[in-house]
Write an enzyme that holds these catalytic residues in place. Structure first.
Site, PDB file in Angstrom:
ATOM      1  N   LYS A   1     -31.121  13.497  27.774  1.00  0.00           N
ATOM      2  CA  LYS A   1     -30.093  12.222  28.292  1.00  0.00           C
ATOM      3  C   LYS A   1     -29.317  12.006  27.169  1.00  0.00           C
ATOM      4  O   LYS A   1     -28.743  12.702  26.463  1.00  0.00           O
ATOM      5  CB  LYS A   1     -30.875  11.048  28.576  1.00  0.00           C
TER       6      LYS A   1
ATOM      7  N   GLU B   1     -30.346   9.240  37.852  1.00  0.00           N
ATOM      8  CA  GLU B   1     -29.572   8.359  36.853  1.00  0.00           C
ATOM      9  C   GLU B   1     -27.958   8.748  37.405  1.00  0.00           C
ATOM     10  O   GLU B   1     -27.414   7.976  37.346  1.00  0.00           O
ATOM     11  CB  GLU B   1     -29.754   8.597  35.471  1.00  0.00           C
TER      12      GLU B   1
ATOM     13  N   SER C   1     -42.189  10.518  33.518  1.00  0.00           N
ATOM     14  CA  SER C   1     -43.380   9.976  32.440  1.00  0.00           C
ATOM     15  C   SER C   1     -44.502  10.706  32.127  1.00  0.00           C
ATOM     16  O   SER C   1     -45.442  10.394  32.163  1.00  0.00           O
ATOM     17  CB  SER C   1     -44.010   8.513  33.090  1.00  0.00           C
TER      18      SER C   1
ATOM     19  N   ASN D   1     -35.421  16.767  29.126  1.00  0.00           N
ATOM     20  CA  ASN D   1     -34.141  16.419  29.203  1.00  0.00           C
ATOM     21  C   ASN D   1     -33.749  15.200  28.325  1.00  0.00           C
ATOM     22  O   ASN D   1     -34.480  13.969  28.202  1.00  0.00           O
ATOM     23  CB  ASN D   1     -34.043  15.571  30.564  1.00  0.00           C
TER      24      ASN D   1
ATOM     25  N   GLU E   1     -38.282  14.571  41.196  1.00  0.00           N
ATOM     26  CA  GLU E   1     -38.739  13.173  40.147  1.00  0.00           C
ATOM     27  C   GLU E   1     -38.604  12.016  40.957  1.00  0.00           C
ATOM     28  O   GLU E   1     -37.508  11.469  41.191  1.00  0.00           O
ATOM     29  CB  GLU E   1     -37.481  13.194  39.074  1.00  0.00           C
TER      30      GLU E   1
ATOM     31  N   HIS F   1     -29.471  14.432  38.836  1.00  0.00           N
ATOM     32  CA  HIS F   1     -30.636  13.645  38.303  1.00  0.00           C
ATOM     33  C   HIS F   1     -30.495  12.222  38.962  1.00  0.00           C
ATOM     34  O   HIS F   1     -29.273  11.576  39.179  1.00  0.00           O
ATOM     35  CB  HIS F   1     -30.381  13.373  36.790  1.00  0.00           C
TER      36      HIS F   1
ATOM     37  N   GLY G   1     -38.970   7.059  33.154  1.00  0.00           N
ATOM     38  CA  GLY G   1     -39.000   6.226  32.271  1.00  0.00           C
ATOM     39  C   GLY G   1     -39.582   4.846  32.159  1.00  0.00           C
ATOM     40  O   GLY G   1     -39.508   3.863  31.618  1.00  0.00           O
TER      41      GLY G   1
HETATM   42  P1  PGA Z   1     -39.226  10.362  31.595  1.00  0.00           P
HETATM   43  O1  PGA Z   1     -37.711  10.926  32.125  1.00  0.00           O
HETATM   44  O2  PGA Z   1     -40.123  11.444  31.257  1.00  0.00           O
HETATM   45  O3  PGA Z   1     -38.672   9.682  30.314  1.00  0.00           O
HETATM   46  O4  PGA Z   1     -39.876   9.505  32.485  1.00  0.00           O
HETATM   47  C1  PGA Z   1     -37.632  12.269  33.012  1.00  0.00           C
HETATM   48  C2  PGA Z   1     -36.405  12.540  33.450  1.00  0.00           C
HETATM   49  O5  PGA Z   1     -35.637  11.647  33.790  1.00  0.00           O
HETATM   50  O6  PGA Z   1     -35.917  13.625  33.604  1.00  0.00           O
END
Ligand code: PGA
Length: 249
Positions: free
Chosen positions: A10, A95, A211, A8, A165, A93, A171
């Site tokens: 982003k 976010e 992560s 992903n 997630e 997601h 993140g």
């Molecule tokens: P990350 O993000 O691996 O940077 O923690 C995962 C995601 O938001 O899909």
């Protein structure tokens, strides 16, 4: 089921940067055993789709609107994504839920539309740190799943992927332990089995995200209910993501 490694990106990478990434990445994963997916920014879709031609990875988007067209300034529809060769889309997601205030009902409408238009949805679910501390993880996951999947037909469920997630792991560098991830996946699997039966539920890929790195992938991917991973930060670097892909058997 073949394991899945999904990236992903982003809001990262221009069309040109995507092209350069894929040229390098393709040379690093010639023996990949997993299904490889990249959710790229809208503007990088055409160049990513072109770069993926004849290669072992698929390209998709990170969001879409539920209507097919209309007065929705700034939005992108499922047929538009299809028209540039996207084959899947991430929906719900955290976010999008937290920064753009998307709720389960809206995500549900998007999900049904994606399926109708033959885009495979990756539905994201996950609890916050506070939910977990208050013992609400199971309830939160069950509610997100039941409200986002409401009205989805048995036939369309075959197109679905789910990404667990946990918000506290995204993140942060603080991945869920394999035990915590497996436990949450089991909660999701059980909810899916109650909706569509055990056999159908077994075939819906459950990805873990939050992560994931080349250091954590091996312990996660061997768990029985972890069918793949959704990787943010570590998917931006071709070598790092290739190392993750190459550690999946
Ligand atoms: P990350 O993000 O691996 O940077 O923690 C995962 C995601 O938001 O899909």
């Amino acid at each position: 089921m073949r394991k899945i490694a999904a990236g992903n990106w982003k809001m990262h990478k221009t069309a040109q940067e995507a092209k350069a990434f894929f040229e390098l990445f393709a040379s690093l994963v010639p023996q990949a055993k997993s299904e490889i997916l990249f959710a790229v920014p809208f503007t990088a879709l055409p160049s990513a789709v072109e770069a993926a031609q004849g290669k072992n990875f698929l390209i998709g988007a990170q969001n879409m609107h539920d209507e097919v067209k209309g007065a929705f300034t700034g939005e992108i529809s499922a047929p538009m994504l299809k028209s540039v060769g996207a084959s899947f889309v991430i929906l719900g997601h955290s976010e999008r839920r937290h920064l753009f205030l998307e709720n389960n009902a809206f995500i549900c409408r998007k999900l049904r539309r994606a399926c109708e238009e033959n885009l495979r949805p990756i539905l994201c679910v996950g609890e916050t740190q506070a939910d977990r501390e208050e013992g609400k993880t199971t309830a939160v996951l069950q509610t997100q799943l039941s409200e986002c999947l409401e009205g989805l037909s048995f036939e369309n469920a075959q197109k679905l992927m789910i990404a667990y997630e946990p918000v506290w792991a995204i993140g942060t560098g603080k991945s869920a332990t394999p035990e915590i991830a497996e436990q949450a996946h089991l909660i999701c699997r059980t909810a899916l089995a109650e909706k569509w039966g055990k056999e159908a539920a077994k075939k819906i890929p459950l990805l873990y995200g939050g992560s994931v790195t080349e250091e954590t992938i091996e312990a996660l991917i061997v768990r029985p209910n972890i069918d793949g991973v959704l990787v943010g930060g570590a998917s931006l670097d071709a070598q790092k993501f290739a190392n993750i892909v190459n550690r999946i058997n």
